[in-house]
Design an enzyme around this catalytic site. Sequence first.
Site, PDB file in Angstrom:
ATOM      1  N   HIS A  81       8.052  -7.770  22.040  1.00 38.67           N
ATOM      2  CA  HIS A  81       8.117  -7.776  20.573  1.00 38.67           C
ATOM      3  C   HIS A  81       7.033  -6.829  20.085  1.00 38.67           C
ATOM      4  O   HIS A  81       5.948  -6.771  20.656  1.00 38.67           O
ATOM      5  CB  HIS A  81       7.829  -9.184  20.029  1.00 38.67           C
TER       6      HIS A  81
ATOM      7  N   LYS B 238       7.251 -10.972  26.295  1.00 39.74           N
ATOM      8  CA  LYS B 238       8.001 -12.220  26.155  1.00 39.74           C
ATOM      9  C   LYS B 238       8.162 -12.963  27.489  1.00 39.74           C
ATOM     10  O   LYS B 238       7.893 -12.400  28.554  1.00 39.74           O
ATOM     11  CB  LYS B 238       9.361 -11.917  25.532  1.00 39.74           C
TER      12      LYS B 238
ATOM     13  N   PHE C 261      20.639 -16.539  14.815  1.00 35.41           N
ATOM     14  CA  PHE C 261      19.983 -16.504  16.126  1.00 35.41           C
ATOM     15  C   PHE C 261      18.628 -17.212  16.154  1.00 35.41           C
ATOM     16  O   PHE C 261      17.977 -17.270  17.202  1.00 35.41           O
ATOM     17  CB  PHE C 261      19.810 -15.050  16.603  1.00 35.41           C
TER      18      PHE C 261
ATOM     19  N   ASN D 194      14.631  -9.664  25.786  1.00 36.18           N
ATOM     20  CA  ASN D 194      14.426  -8.211  25.709  1.00 36.18           C
ATOM     21  C   ASN D 194      12.982  -7.775  25.945  1.00 36.18           C
ATOM     22  O   ASN D 194      12.553  -6.735  25.484  1.00 36.18           O
ATOM     23  CB  ASN D 194      14.981  -7.650  24.401  1.00 36.18           C
TER      24      ASN D 194
ATOM     25  N   THR E 253      16.289  -2.646  20.518  1.00 36.99           N
ATOM     26  CA  THR E 253      16.297  -4.098  20.714  1.00 36.99           C
ATOM     27  C   THR E 253      17.253  -4.497  21.832  1.00 36.99           C
ATOM     28  O   THR E 253      16.934  -5.358  22.651  1.00 36.99           O
ATOM     29  CB  THR E 253      16.691  -4.802  19.400  1.00 36.99           C
TER      30      THR E 253
ATOM     31  N   ARG F  11       6.732   0.963  19.107  1.00 39.62           N
ATOM     32  CA  ARG F  11       8.178   0.785  18.942  1.00 39.62           C
ATOM     33  C   ARG F  11       8.950   1.824  19.768  1.00 39.62           C
ATOM     34  O   ARG F  11       9.983   1.509  20.356  1.00 39.62           O
ATOM     35  CB  ARG F  11       8.561   0.812  17.471  1.00 39.62           C
TER      36      ARG F  11
ATOM     37  N   ARG G 184      12.180  -1.737  27.367  1.00 39.16           N
ATOM     38  CA  ARG G 184      13.375  -2.592  27.376  1.00 39.16           C
ATOM     39  C   ARG G 184      14.437  -2.078  28.348  1.00 39.16           C
ATOM     40  O   ARG G 184      15.112  -2.870  29.001  1.00 39.16           O
ATOM     41  CB  ARG G 184      13.919  -2.743  25.966  1.00 39.16           C
TER      42      ARG G 184
END
Length: 141
Positions: free
Chosen positions: A117, A11, A59, A114, A93, A87, A104
């Site tokens: 994705h 991100k 959000f 964070n 998250t 994951r 993260r």
Amino acid sequence: MAIERTLSIIKPDAVAKNVIGKIVSRFEAAGLKIVAAKLVHLSRNEAEQFYSVHKERPFFKDLVDFMISGPVFVQVLEGENAIAKNRDLMGATDPKKAAPGTIRADFADSIDANAVHGSDAPETAANEVAFFFAGLNVYAR
């Protein structure tokens, strides 16, 4: 064990911190192969389409605003149980709840910014990969 493909997005916050290489090296060290990748700056329309599943969530606007705030590094990861493995590497998250040593925990600032994705299931992985990469742009390795 099944060979899977999953979508990973680094991100805008992590791209701005110049940690793309550090994150990618974690995927590779875990046995995942990058079979497609590109750096893109999403338009508002693209971000709204990609995250349309969250359209009614409170959000949504902030998520879209964040995802268009700078370039993102989009990649397709391939390997045994790639979805779950990715994951696990990402962590929770909320980076404050993420296990030490996860992406993260190490690179994210907040639940919004964070760092990464990752697809959450085979069906979403297929849809998300197709959103960013036409079949001819994914290469077996």
